[in-house]
Write a protein that holds these residues in place. Structure first.
Motif, PDB file in Angstrom:
ATOM      1  N   MET A   1      21.463  10.571  34.664  1.00 32.34           N
ATOM      2  CA  MET A   1      20.747  11.497  33.778  1.00 32.34           C
ATOM      3  C   MET A   1      21.583  12.770  33.588  1.00 32.34           C
ATOM      4  O   MET A   1      22.075  13.339  34.544  1.00 32.34           O
ATOM      5  CB  MET A   1      19.399  11.877  34.419  1.00 32.34           C
ATOM      6  N   ASN A   2      21.694  13.255  32.352  1.00 33.38           N
ATOM      7  CA  ASN A   2      22.367  14.529  32.129  1.00 33.38           C
ATOM      8  C   ASN A   2      21.337  15.655  32.115  1.00 33.38           C
ATOM      9  O   ASN A   2      20.171  15.451  32.410  1.00 33.38           O
ATOM     10  CB  ASN A   2      23.178  14.478  30.822  1.00 33.38           C
ATOM     11  N   GLU A   3      21.791  16.869  31.754  1.00 35.45           N
ATOM     12  CA  GLU A   3      20.894  18.015  31.813  1.00 35.45           C
ATOM     13  C   GLU A   3      19.746  17.896  30.822  1.00 35.45           C
ATOM     14  O   GLU A   3      18.696  18.482  31.010  1.00 35.45           O
ATOM     15  CB  GLU A   3      21.679  19.309  31.542  1.00 35.45           C
ATOM     16  N   SER A   4      19.941  17.185  29.718  1.00 33.84           N
ATOM     17  CA  SER A   4      18.880  17.053  28.721  1.00 33.84           C
ATOM     18  C   SER A   4      17.722  16.214  29.248  1.00 33.84           C
ATOM     19  O   SER A   4      16.588  16.382  28.833  1.00 33.84           O
ATOM     20  CB  SER A   4      19.419  16.418  27.441  1.00 33.84           C
ATOM     21  N   PHE A   5      18.007  15.303  30.171  1.00 37.61           N
ATOM     22  CA  PHE A   5      16.968  14.425  30.717  1.00 37.61           C
ATOM     23  C   PHE A   5      17.059  14.456  32.245  1.00 37.61           C
ATOM     24  O   PHE A   5      17.797  13.684  32.839  1.00 37.61           O
ATOM     25  CB  PHE A   5      17.142  13.006  30.180  1.00 37.61           C
ATOM     26  N   PRO A   6      16.301  15.341  32.895  1.00 37.72           N
ATOM     27  CA  PRO A   6      16.402  15.502  34.350  1.00 37.72           C
ATOM     28  C   PRO A   6      15.884  14.283  35.100  1.00 37.72           C
ATOM     29  O   PRO A   6      15.183  13.444  34.537  1.00 37.72           O
ATOM     30  CB  PRO A   6      15.511  16.720  34.620  1.00 37.72           C
ATOM     31  N   GLU A   7      16.253  14.199  36.380  1.00 37.06           N
ATOM     32  CA  GLU A   7      15.824  13.067  37.197  1.00 37.06           C
ATOM     33  C   GLU A   7      14.339  13.145  37.527  1.00 37.06           C
ATOM     34  O   GLU A   7      13.693  12.127  37.735  1.00 37.06           O
ATOM     35  CB  GLU A   7      16.645  13.011  38.488  1.00 37.06           C
ATOM     36  N   ASP A   8      13.821  14.354  37.630  1.00 36.87           N
ATOM     37  CA  ASP A   8      12.385  14.490  37.882  1.00 36.87           C
ATOM     38  C   ASP A   8      11.868  15.799  37.286  1.00 36.87           C
ATOM     39  O   ASP A   8      12.636  16.647  36.837  1.00 36.87           O
ATOM     40  CB  ASP A   8      12.070  14.415  39.381  1.00 36.87           C
ATOM     41  N   PHE A   9      10.534  15.911  37.257  1.00 37.55           N
ATOM     42  CA  PHE A   9       9.873  17.109  36.761  1.00 37.55           C
ATOM     43  C   PHE A   9       9.065  17.736  37.884  1.00 37.55           C
ATOM     44  O   PHE A   9       8.638  17.062  38.831  1.00 37.55           O
ATOM     45  CB  PHE A   9       8.926  16.773  35.605  1.00 37.55           C
ATOM     46  N   ILE A  10       8.857  19.045  37.763  1.00 33.71           N
ATOM     47  CA  ILE A  10       7.977  19.760  38.687  1.00 33.71           C
ATOM     48  C   ILE A  10       6.685  20.054  37.940  1.00 33.71           C
ATOM     49  O   ILE A  10       6.674  20.758  36.938  1.00 33.71           O
ATOM     50  CB  ILE A  10       8.616  21.076  39.166  1.00 33.71           C
ATOM     51  N   LEU A  11       5.585  19.463  38.425  1.00 38.53           N
ATOM     52  CA  LEU A  11       4.278  19.673  37.796  1.00 38.53           C
ATOM     53  C   LEU A  11       3.668  20.952  38.355  1.00 38.53           C
ATOM     54  O   LEU A  11       3.304  21.017  39.531  1.00 38.53           O
ATOM     55  CB  LEU A  11       3.371  18.469  38.063  1.00 38.53           C
ATOM     56  N   MET A  12       3.555  21.966  37.519  1.00 37.53           N
ATOM     57  CA  MET A  12       3.153  23.294  37.984  1.00 37.53           C
ATOM     58  C   MET A  12       1.660  23.379  38.315  1.00 37.53           C
ATOM     59  O   MET A  12       1.263  24.077  39.252  1.00 37.53           O
ATOM     60  CB  MET A  12       3.508  24.351  36.924  1.00 37.53           C
ATOM     61  N   GLY A  13       0.816  22.675  37.549  1.00 41.42           N
ATOM     62  CA  GLY A  13      -0.620  22.730  37.806  1.00 41.42           C
ATOM     63  C   GLY A  13      -1.136  24.158  37.822  1.00 41.42           C
ATOM     64  O   GLY A  13      -0.783  24.978  36.974  1.00 41.42           O
ATOM     65  N   PHE A  14      -1.949  24.463  38.847  1.00 42.71           N
ATOM     66  CA  PHE A  14      -2.439  25.834  39.027  1.00 42.71           C
ATOM     67  C   PHE A  14      -1.653  26.519  40.150  1.00 42.71           C
ATOM     68  O   PHE A  14      -2.238  27.084  41.082  1.00 42.71           O
ATOM     69  CB  PHE A  14      -3.934  25.840  39.368  1.00 42.71           C
ATOM     70  N   THR A  15      -0.313  26.465  40.098  1.00 43.59           N
ATOM     71  CA  THR A  15       0.494  27.050  41.177  1.00 43.59           C
ATOM     72  C   THR A  15       0.327  28.563  41.276  1.00 43.59           C
ATOM     73  O   THR A  15       0.634  29.157  42.304  1.00 43.59           O
ATOM     74  CB  THR A  15       1.989  26.717  40.964  1.00 43.59           C
ATOM     75  N   LYS A  16      -0.157  29.179  40.191  1.00 41.88           N
ATOM     76  CA  LYS A  16      -0.451  30.620  40.255  1.00 41.88           C
ATOM     77  C   LYS A  16      -1.645  30.899  41.157  1.00 41.88           C
ATOM     78  O   LYS A  16      -1.848  32.026  41.592  1.00 41.88           O
ATOM     79  CB  LYS A  16      -0.734  31.159  38.848  1.00 41.88           C
ATOM     80  N   TYR A  17      -2.430  29.855  41.401  1.00 40.86           N
ATOM     81  CA  TYR A  17      -3.621  29.996  42.251  1.00 40.86           C
ATOM     82  C   TYR A  17      -3.553  28.961  43.371  1.00 40.86           C
ATOM     83  O   TYR A  17      -4.294  27.969  43.363  1.00 40.86           O
ATOM     84  CB  TYR A  17      -4.898  29.798  41.432  1.00 40.86           C
ATOM     85  N   PRO A  18      -2.674  29.159  44.368  1.00 37.51           N
ATOM     86  CA  PRO A  18      -2.480  28.137  45.412  1.00 37.51           C
ATOM     87  C   PRO A  18      -3.735  27.850  46.221  1.00 37.51           C
ATOM     88  O   PRO A  18      -3.884  26.747  46.768  1.00 37.51           O
ATOM     89  CB  PRO A  18      -1.374  28.733  46.296  1.00 37.51           C
TER      90      PRO A  18
END
Length: 311
Positions: free
Chosen positions: A1-18
């Motif tokens: 995978m190059n930079e345009s298509f990463p190997e994984d994603f980080i799902l942020m969800g409600f990370t502002k409210y842990p």
């Protein structure tokens, strides 16, 4: 995978409210368990009870199976991410989730419209109901709903997957949904957003218009029924479907039929959770609690299960 298509994603969800992670984890877990139990019960009782072999329960079985899959597409991944520090999802997993979620969501839009048509024929043309809504037509209508959803998902998801991300891995959502993926792109996404909005308008407003017209005729027919019990039975059957329609279409209209920049993202997340978690859980209970035939069939099924164990 190059930079345009990463190997994984980080799902942020409600990370502002842990502090929300743990309560939300248990809410989703309990909701998911009820979704699985409720929809499985509807499928079993519709298939096993000879008194529920009508077009209405054929479509209800389709809806229950669809809701079962709809929740399973997203909730297990959300539970995994909420239950620990790892918020990642693989690129392939994300794309599969986006394709399947969009397919099932579009299919439900069309299926709910088909169910309204079935209710119209049942109430307004009761003498010819079994002739008009024969098994062949029911299969054709059901297959059409699934194929329209699949075709739209292949179109929309493929257009979205091709957008370059320029190394962007943070997806501001609980799972991979097309509007969130479009926002991650590092190029002009006007065409994608317009395509999504236009097709969503047709897929939402088309079936919704059919539902509203059908219920207009149904309301007229119900008031012409001379028996109070007959009116009540027709009202209970149709009001269950109308409540399900309201729960599903309300959030969908807000999310998909307005420009994405106009939405507060936290509100979008809450509404998405509602229609992909709460609505599939509520559907079997709405139909069961307001339908004497389903409740009677469930009691018969339970009695048979208990007797078979004793024997």
């Amino acid at each position: 995978m190059n930079e345009s298509f990463p190997e994984d994603f980080i799902l942020m969800g409600f990370t502002k409210y842990p502090w929300l992670d743990l309560p939300l984890f248990f809410v989703l877990l309990i909701s998911y368990m009820f979704t699985l139990l409720g929809n499985t019960a509807i499928i079993l009782v519709s298939q096993l009870d000879s008194q529920l072999q009508s077009p209405m329960y054929f479509f209800l079985t389709n809806l229950s199976f669809l809701d079962f899959c709809f929740s399973t597409t997203t909730v297990p991944q959300m539970l995994f991410n909420l239950g620990g520090p790892n918020k990642n999802i693989t690129y392939v997993g994300c794309m599969v989730q986006a394709y399947v979620f969009h397919w099932l969501g579009c299919t439900e839009c069309v299926l709910l419209g088909t169910m309204a048509l079935d209710r119209y024929v049942a109430v307004c043309k009761p003498l010819t109901y079994s002739v008009i809504m024969n098994h062949k037509l029911c299969l054709l209508l059901s297959s059409t709903a699934w194929l329209i959803g699949l075709a739209n998902s292949l179109l929309q998801s493929t257009l979205t997957v091709q957008l370059p991300l320029c190394g962007n891995q943070e997806l501001d959502h609980f799972f991979c949904e097309l509007p969130g993926l479009i926002k991650m792109a590092c190029v002009d996404t006007t065409v994608n957003e317009l395509t999504l909005a236009v097709v969503a308008t047709f897929l939402i407003m088309g079936p919704l218009s059919m539902i509203l017209v059908s219920y207009g005729y149904i309301t007229q027919a119900v008031f012409r029924i001379p028996s109070a019990n007959g009116r009540l039975k027709a009202f209970n059957t149709c009001s269950s479907h109308f409540l399900v329609v309201s729960l599903f279409y309300g959030p969908g209209i807000y999310i998909y039929m307005q420009p994405s920049a106009d939405h507060p993202q936290d509100l979008i997340k809450a509404l998405t959770l509602f229609y992909c978690v709460i609505t599939p859980m509520a559907n079997p209970f709405i139909y069961t609690l307001r339908n004497k035939d389903v409740k009677s069939a469930l009691r018969r099924l339970l009695r048979r299960a208990i007797l078979s164990k004793r024997i």
